[in-house]
Design an enzyme around this catalytic site. Structure first.
Site, mmCIF file in Angstrom:
data_model
loop_
_atom_site.group_PDB
_atom_site.id
_atom_site.type_symbol
_atom_site.label_atom_id
_atom_site.label_comp_id
_atom_site.label_asym_id
_atom_site.label_seq_id
_atom_site.Cartn_x
_atom_site.Cartn_y
_atom_site.Cartn_z
ATOM 1 N N TYR A 143 43.009 25.296 40.907
ATOM 2 C CA TYR A 143 41.758 25.291 40.141
ATOM 3 C C TYR A 143 41.489 23.929 39.504
ATOM 4 O O TYR A 143 40.353 23.505 39.394
ATOM 5 C CB TYR A 143 41.803 26.341 39.023
ATOM 6 C CG TYR A 143 41.353 27.721 39.421
ATOM 7 C CD1 TYR A 143 42.006 28.407 40.433
ATOM 8 C CD2 TYR A 143 40.290 28.340 38.781
ATOM 9 C CE1 TYR A 143 41.607 29.672 40.792
ATOM 10 C CE2 TYR A 143 39.882 29.609 39.129
ATOM 11 C CZ TYR A 143 40.545 30.270 40.135
ATOM 12 O OH TYR A 143 40.142 31.527 40.485
ATOM 13 N N LYS A 193 54.383 31.966 46.811
ATOM 14 C CA LYS A 193 54.384 31.808 48.273
ATOM 15 C C LYS A 193 55.420 30.734 48.595
ATOM 16 O O LYS A 193 55.124 29.687 49.190
ATOM 17 C CB LYS A 193 52.963 31.434 48.748
ATOM 18 C CG LYS A 193 52.772 31.415 50.243
ATOM 19 C CD LYS A 193 52.756 32.781 50.906
ATOM 20 C CE LYS A 193 52.664 32.654 52.409
ATOM 21 N NZ LYS A 193 52.838 33.943 53.122
ATOM 22 N N ASP A 225 51.416 37.695 49.763
ATOM 23 C CA ASP A 225 50.841 38.572 50.793
ATOM 24 C C ASP A 225 51.489 39.955 50.725
ATOM 25 O O ASP A 225 50.815 40.990 50.773
ATOM 26 C CB ASP A 225 50.963 37.949 52.197
ATOM 27 C CG ASP A 225 52.352 37.374 52.499
ATOM 28 O OD1 ASP A 225 53.184 37.278 51.563
ATOM 29 O OD2 ASP A 225 52.600 37.028 53.672
ATOM 30 N N ASP A 249 44.112 35.394 40.265
ATOM 31 C CA ASP A 249 42.685 35.711 40.380
ATOM 32 C C ASP A 249 42.485 36.815 41.413
ATOM 33 O O ASP A 249 41.808 37.812 41.165
ATOM 34 C CB ASP A 249 41.921 34.445 40.796
ATOM 35 C CG ASP A 249 40.435 34.706 40.996
ATOM 36 O OD1 ASP A 249 39.848 35.385 40.139
ATOM 37 O OD2 ASP A 249 39.874 34.235 42.007
ATOM 38 N N ASP A 253 41.832 41.227 40.774
ATOM 39 C CA ASP A 253 40.681 42.009 41.263
ATOM 40 C C ASP A 253 41.158 43.189 42.112
ATOM 41 O O ASP A 253 40.617 44.289 42.023
ATOM 42 C CB ASP A 253 39.736 41.135 42.111
ATOM 43 C CG ASP A 253 38.605 40.531 41.291
ATOM 44 O OD1 ASP A 253 38.829 40.278 40.083
ATOM 45 O OD2 ASP A 253 37.507 40.305 41.842
#
Ligand code: IPM
Ligand code: MG
Length: 359
Positions: A143, A193, A225, A249, A253
């Site tokens: 970001y 990751k 993942d 983020d 959701d």
């Protein structure tokens, strides 16, 4: 005296901010405390009125406040502006960065009354639902990493973002997560990751290092993942999740939807001093001005403000309990009406009043 900056913002923001105010007024009377509230413009409405998404007057109000309560920002009207002037990039991210609000807490709670609204099968969800705390790093990662931009290279254009974490950034968010985990199930899942990304290898090493200070908390590492799959396969295996800005983020959701409605979820963004409270949902321009927006995420954000900024657990709990009572009585805004036959459908204002009355 508690000092609060109220930034209603765009879309449904002003409607739900009004209900947050109603709840705060009730809390003031019921608990006999003093709260001063100053309102500021932010986002698209600030672009319209002040030509900038995060005007100086608003910065001053936020500098003055102990806690910032934000409705929502953005909408289609401002999506065609140059990217750097759009409300998200020009207001929300600078607001988080200005006060180093690096710890974003997103409690993912399924209310038993709303279990039928979840897309998960009952046998996966269980009878009592689940309660996961996502701790998302909020001021680093891809970001904010530099360099960032669209550059020309050998006659072609190149879009570039930089995924970067420093050890001190990981250490401070890790501490927040371990402290929370220590007071819950004592299980922490760190999501990264590390099979591909160098920033994730560092992330994992620092988490393991901080873990030594918390021998009572068990730590599990999971690739992002896999974590996104496990959240749906068996959400009960998670209690506290700590992860970086980008993965947080996306996972928040996903986890939000497991509860049935993103309209129920509150968040707190904490730094060293000041803190920001906002619903996880956005400005929902499609329903703005219709009086049907669900104010509960905003009201629960007010509860988090009393808990984390003002150390008033009793007030926070009484707001959360008032929400539960209203749900138990069958009141629903349209987004959470689901398939329940006895739902008593109400609008934004009525929902806010019902909750305020029950505090
Ligand atoms: C969130 C939002 C923001 C983010 C956007 C609006 C910039 O999606 O708070 O999750 O990506 O952090
Ligand atoms: Mg998001």
């Amino acid at each position: 005296m508690f000092k609060v900056a109220l930034l209603p913002g765009d879309g449904i923001g002003p409607e739900i901010a009004q209900e947050a105010l109603k709840v705060i007024e009730k809390v003031k009377a019921r608990f006999n405390i003093e709260i001063e509230i100053r309102e500021g413009l932010i986002g698209g409405i600030a672009i319209d009125e002040k030509k900038t998404a995060f005007p100086d007057e608003t910065k001053e109000i936020c500098d003055w406040a102990d806690a910032i309560l934000l409705g929502a920002i953005g909408g289609p009207k401002w999506e065609t502006l140059p990217p750097e002037q759009q409300p998200e990039r020009a207001a929300l991210l600078p607001l988080r960065k200005r006060y180093e609000l690096y710890a974003n807490l997103r409690p993912i709670v399924v209310f038993p009354e709303l279990i039928e609204a979840s897309p998960l099968k009952r046998e996966i969800l269980g009878e009592s639902g689940f309660d996961i705390m996502i701790v998302r790093e909020l001021t680093g990662d891809v970001y904010f990493g530099q360099p960032k931009g669209i550059f020309e290279e050998n006659g072609h254009l190149k879009g570039l973002d930089t995924m970067v974490y420093h050890d001190w950034e990981v250490r401070r968010i890790a501490k927040v997560a371990f402290e929370i985990a220590k007071n819950r199930r004592k299980e922490l899942t760190s999501v990264d990751k590390a099979n591909v990304l160098a920033s994730s290898v560092l992330w994992r090493n620092v988490i393991n290092d901080v873990a030594k200070e918390y021998p009572e908390v068990s730590v599990k590492h999971m690739y992002v993942d896999n974590a996104s799959m496990q959240l749906i396969r068996n959400p009960h295996q998670f209690d506290v999740i700590v992860t970086g800005n980008m993965f947080g983020d996306i996972l928040s959701d996903e986890a939000a939807m497991l509860t049935g409605s993103i309209g129920m979820l509150a968040s707190a963004s904490l730094g060293e001093g000041k803190a920001l409270y906002e619903p996880v949902h956005g400005s929902a321009p499609d329903i703005a001005g219709k009086g049907i927006a669900n104010p509960i995420a905003m009201i629960l954000s007010v509860a988090l403000m009393f808990r984390y900024s003002f150390c008033k657990n009793d007030i926070a709990s009484s707001i959360e309990e008032a929400v539960r009572v209203v749900l138990r009585e069958g009141y629903r805004t349209p987004d959470i009406a689901g398939i329940s036959k006895n739902a008593r459908i109400v609008g934004t204002v009525e929902m806010g009043s019902l909750i305020a009355e029950r505090i």
